[in-house]
Scaffold this motif. Structure first.
Motif, mmCIF file in Angstrom:
data_model
loop_
_atom_site.group_PDB
_atom_site.id
_atom_site.type_symbol
_atom_site.label_atom_id
_atom_site.label_comp_id
_atom_site.label_asym_id
_atom_site.label_seq_id
_atom_site.Cartn_x
_atom_site.Cartn_y
_atom_site.Cartn_z
ATOM 1 N N ALA A 110 18.941 8.372 24.806
ATOM 2 C CA ALA A 110 20.323 8.255 24.283
ATOM 3 C C ALA A 110 21.040 9.591 24.360
ATOM 4 O O ALA A 110 22.246 9.662 24.718
ATOM 5 N N LYS A 111 20.377 10.667 24.048
ATOM 6 C CA LYS A 111 20.987 11.991 24.129
ATOM 7 C C LYS A 111 21.345 12.339 25.585
ATOM 8 O O LYS A 111 22.416 12.897 25.867
ATOM 9 N N SER A 112 20.449 12.015 26.477
ATOM 10 C CA SER A 112 20.710 12.323 27.899
ATOM 11 C C SER A 112 21.905 11.505 28.420
ATOM 12 O O SER A 112 22.733 12.004 29.212
ATOM 13 N N ALA A 113 21.988 10.229 27.986
ATOM 14 C CA ALA A 113 23.100 9.383 28.437
ATOM 15 C C ALA A 113 24.433 9.896 27.901
ATOM 16 O O ALA A 113 25.459 9.914 28.620
ATOM 17 N N LEU A 114 24.471 10.325 26.659
ATOM 18 C CA LEU A 114 25.698 10.880 26.106
ATOM 19 C C LEU A 114 26.080 12.163 26.834
ATOM 20 O O LEU A 114 27.274 12.432 27.084
ATOM 21 N N ALA A 115 25.094 12.943 27.182
ATOM 22 C CA ALA A 115 25.391 14.186 27.902
ATOM 23 C C ALA A 115 25.964 13.882 29.280
ATOM 24 O O ALA A 115 26.790 14.632 29.818
ATOM 25 N N ALA A 116 25.537 12.748 29.827
ATOM 26 C CA ALA A 116 26.044 12.366 31.152
ATOM 27 C C ALA A 116 27.318 11.563 31.056
ATOM 28 O O ALA A 116 27.878 11.142 32.076
ATOM 29 N N GLY A 117 27.795 11.300 29.852
ATOM 30 C CA GLY A 117 29.035 10.553 29.702
ATOM 31 C C GLY A 117 28.823 9.060 29.762
ATOM 32 O O GLY A 117 29.781 8.310 29.925
ATOM 33 N N ARG A 118 27.594 8.617 29.643
ATOM 34 C CA ARG A 118 27.303 7.178 29.674
ATOM 35 C C ARG A 118 27.014 6.703 28.251
ATOM 36 O O ARG A 118 25.885 6.621 27.788
ATOM 37 N N GLU A 119 28.079 6.422 27.581
ATOM 38 C CA GLU A 119 27.953 5.989 26.189
ATOM 39 C C GLU A 119 27.277 4.630 26.082
ATOM 40 O O GLU A 119 26.563 4.343 25.115
ATOM 41 N N ASP A 120 27.483 3.751 27.052
ATOM 42 C CA ASP A 120 26.861 2.440 27.039
ATOM 43 C C ASP A 120 25.329 2.542 27.112
ATOM 44 O O ASP A 120 24.599 1.859 26.418
ATOM 45 N N LEU A 121 24.860 3.472 27.990
ATOM 46 C CA LEU A 121 23.404 3.669 28.088
ATOM 47 C C LEU A 121 22.846 4.269 26.792
ATOM 48 O O LEU A 121 21.764 3.918 26.340
ATOM 49 N N ALA A 122 23.653 5.158 26.244
ATOM 50 C CA ALA A 122 23.215 5.776 24.993
ATOM 51 C C ALA A 122 23.126 4.728 23.891
ATOM 52 O O ALA A 122 22.182 4.718 23.087
ATOM 53 N N ARG A 123 24.104 3.812 23.863
ATOM 54 C CA ARG A 123 24.081 2.768 22.836
ATOM 55 C C ARG A 123 22.874 1.849 23.025
ATOM 56 O O ARG A 123 22.213 1.438 22.061
ATOM 57 N N ASP A 124 22.575 1.482 24.275
ATOM 58 C CA ASP A 124 21.416 0.616 24.572
ATOM 59 C C ASP A 124 20.107 1.302 24.157
ATOM 60 O O ASP A 124 19.201 0.678 23.587
ATOM 61 N N ALA A 125 19.985 2.594 24.449
ATOM 62 C CA ALA A 125 18.768 3.334 24.095
ATOM 63 C C ALA A 125 18.596 3.404 22.583
ATOM 64 O O ALA A 125 17.490 3.246 22.046
#
Length: 264
Positions: free
Chosen positions: A75-90
């Motif tokens: 989730a942290k990596s996805a937020l850093a990449a700007g992928r909030e959807d992936l972060a939410r799923d994680a």
């Protein structure tokens, strides 16, 4: 009481008496001890099974916690990449895993409590089994000693009875021996007195027997006269029978010849 009930009671009482004779307390104690060991083995096996289950749940908790940490990192990596959807799923998956971990921890605690109870029960049962084993061996030793003492007493009792029979046999033998000795003595007296003929020896001579009797009587009279002479109560004894005189013939009278002075 009905006939069937009485028959049943009689059968049970006789069967119980027969079983009591057949029962060996040492075998019964050994069997009870073996049953307790089997029960103790089952309790130990239960402790091992619970411990195994607890360990398996512990491994599952560790794996779930590792998985939750991994999802949080994603989730942290996805937020850093700007992928909030992936972060939410994680984060959603991490939350589900956290619920599983909570359930696993409850199960783990229950298993741990059960394991402690079984372990304590196993220890108590082990103490009882050890105590029973000590008491069992003591009872067996006492029973064996009592059994040996009983056999010795029974042996002594048998010996006493046999010795009593032997004593009676000896008494009968002594009585029979005394009776035979008395009978033999009586026969000897009858043979000596002439009342009973001795067919095993020479033919009996009545005249010779009478002469022997008279000679024996003369010897007695001669011995009596000799004793009187020694005591000064009579003259010196003469021969009971003069030479040339038949037994029973009167003794010749010896007259003393008196001579006048000057006679040749």
């Amino acid at each position: 009481m009905s006939v069937m009930k009485r028959l049943s009671m009689i059968f049970k009482s006789k069967a119980n008496k027969a079983l009591d004779k057949m029962e060996d307390p040492r075998e019964t104690l050994d069997y009870s001890y073996q049953r307790q060991l089997e029960l103790l083995q089952k309790v130990r096996r239960g402790v091992a099974d619970v411990a195994t289950s607890r360990k398996r749940v512990e491994l599952q908790i560790n794996q779930a916690e590792a998985e939750a940490a991994k999802r949080e990192q994603q989730a942290k990596s996805a937020l850093a990449a700007g992928r909030e959807d992936l972060a939410r799923d994680a984060l959603s998956r991490r939350t589900a895993i956290a619920g599983q971990v909570a359930d696993l921890r409850v199960q783990y605690n229950n298993l741990q409590g059960e394991e402690e109870k079984l372990t304590l029960a196993s220890q108590r049962l082990q103490a009882k089994v050890d105590s029973f084993r000590t008491r069992k061996e003591t009872i067996k030793a006492t029973y064996t000693a009592a059994e040996a003492q009983t056999r010795i007493n029974e042996a002594f009792s048998g010996i006493s009875e046999e010795m009593g029979d032997v004593g009676l046999a000896i008494q009968r033998a002594e009585d029979k021996t005394a009776q035979m000795q008395a009978r033999a003595g009586a026969i000897d007296e009858l043979l000596a007195s002439g009342a009973l003929d001795d067919y095993s020896g020479s033919p009996r001579d009545d005249i010779q027997a009478e002469l022997d009797r008279m000679g024996a009587g003369g010897d007695v009279e001669l011995e009596l006269a000799r004793m009187k002479a020694e005591l000064g109560q009579g003259p010196a004894p003469k021969s009971a029978i003069e030479p040339g005189q038949a037994p029973g013939q009167p003794q010749p009278q010896h007259t003393q010849q008196y001579r006048q002075p000057g006679e040749a």
